[in-house]
Design an enzyme around this catalytic site. Sequence first.
Site, PDB file in Angstrom:
ATOM      1  NE  ARG A  62     -63.998 -20.614  23.017  1.00 59.79           N
ATOM      2  CZ  ARG A  62     -63.268 -19.770  22.931  1.00 59.79           C
ATOM      3  NH1 ARG A  62     -62.820 -19.155  24.092  1.00 59.79           N
ATOM      4  NH2 ARG A  62     -63.067 -19.114  21.869  1.00 59.79           N
ATOM      5  CG  HIS A  74     -88.713   9.115  13.764  1.00 53.44           C
ATOM      6  ND1 HIS A  74     -88.624   8.167  14.505  1.00 53.44           N
ATOM      7  CD2 HIS A  74     -89.900   9.365  13.505  1.00 53.44           C
ATOM      8  CE1 HIS A  74     -89.765   7.814  14.979  1.00 53.44           C
ATOM      9  NE2 HIS A  74     -90.808   8.793  14.193  1.00 53.44           N
ATOM     10  CE  LYS A 122     -81.567   7.672  13.739  1.00 54.54           C
ATOM     11  NZ  LYS A 122     -82.995   7.382  13.412  1.00 54.54           N
ATOM     12  CG  HIS A 162     -84.006   4.539  10.408  1.00 50.89           C
ATOM     13  ND1 HIS A 162     -84.001   4.159  11.583  1.00 50.89           N
ATOM     14  CD2 HIS A 162     -83.605   3.521   9.610  1.00 50.89           C
ATOM     15  CE1 HIS A 162     -84.014   2.997  11.623  1.00 50.89           C
ATOM     16  NE2 HIS A 162     -83.720   2.433  10.504  1.00 50.89           N
TER      17      HIS A 162
END
Length: 174
Positions: free
Chosen positions: A23, A62, A72, A119
């Site tokens: 599937r 940032h 994150k 990052h």
Amino acid sequence: MIIRPTEIKDLYIITREPRNDERGSFARTFAKEELAKHGIDFNIVHINQGFTYKKGTIRGLHFQIAPKEEAKIFQCLKGRVYDVAVDMREDSPTYRKWLGIELTEDNNTLVYIPKGFAHGYQTLTDNCLVEYFVSEYYAPQFERGVRWDDPALAIQWPIKNPILSPKDTSWPLL
């Protein structure tokens, strides 16, 4: 999920383990209990997606400062990106060290970026879609950045002459 430490303190690579059948496939992207086994306490407050049209674009570097520091978990859903995390924690043994890693729609790789890291990423193909889970609410007054080409970091971006926003070209040098 396989969670592996890197040479940079508290920075981890996460590999999804797809289960395939006729599937299609299924793979877990986030498991709080698995992260906890590695000492990572991560609470999701936002899930963000970013789409970038052009190959060679850099977004970053940032980060947010205390009291709104954010961790994150970052992944590429479409295309290929060169992801960079820089340890900005002055008391860390890996202060100013960086890791660059290619993330693609096919390699089942994510990066856990702890609080205190800058990052950014560079798109390696046109039409890149990235997604990242964030542990803290965005607070513009606590946002900071580092220049993508800071000689103190000497990041080896794969594509020269990048496309940048005015904001990302105006971050200070370290």
